[in-house]
Write a protein that holds these residues in place. Structure first.
Motif: not given
Length: 120
Positions: A16-21, A33-34, A69-71, A77-82
């Motif tokens: 897993s990794l989690r990206l944020s932007c 947002m994408s 997800s988004r704040d 935004i975030y992208l949780q990749m599993n």
């Protein structure tokens, strides 16, 4: 306006990794947002999108494995990749549709890209 993406790296298959932007600068409103990605030799493809109202949608290849997800308070935004697969290897780019001033048109803004490598 600038978008800054973080969180890429090297991970094994199944990991897993989690990206944020995050978006910075003069921002009046952010619409969708994408996350996009581009693998070597391939065209850039849409991975996931989230609206300002937090409605999300995914490409068929990542549905069920990735979560966007988004704040809104943080313009992030975030992208949780599993369950990552080698075919997820790509440079991941964030995108935001932003209005910077009243009376200005919406415009697309892109982050700098972050590399995700999934080893087999």
């Amino acid at each position: 306006v600038q978008l800054q993406a973080f969180g890429g790296g090297l991970v094994q298959t199944g990991g897993s990794l989690r990206l944020s932007c995050a978006a910075f600068g003069r921002i009046l409103r952010i619409n969708d947002m994408s996350w996009y990605r581009q693998a070597p030799g391939n065209q850039r493809e849409l991975v996931a999108t989230i609206s300002s109202g937090l409605s999300d949608r995914y490409s068929h290849s990542v549905a069920g494995r990735f979560t966007i997800s988004r704040d809104n308070a943080k313009n992030t935004i975030y992208l949780q990749m599993n369950s990552l697969k080698p075919e997820d290897t790509a440079v991941y780019y964030c995108n935001a549709v932003i209005r910077t001033h009243w009376g200005r048109d919406l415009a697309n803004y892109w982050g700098q890209g972050t590399l995700v490598t999934v080893s087999s």
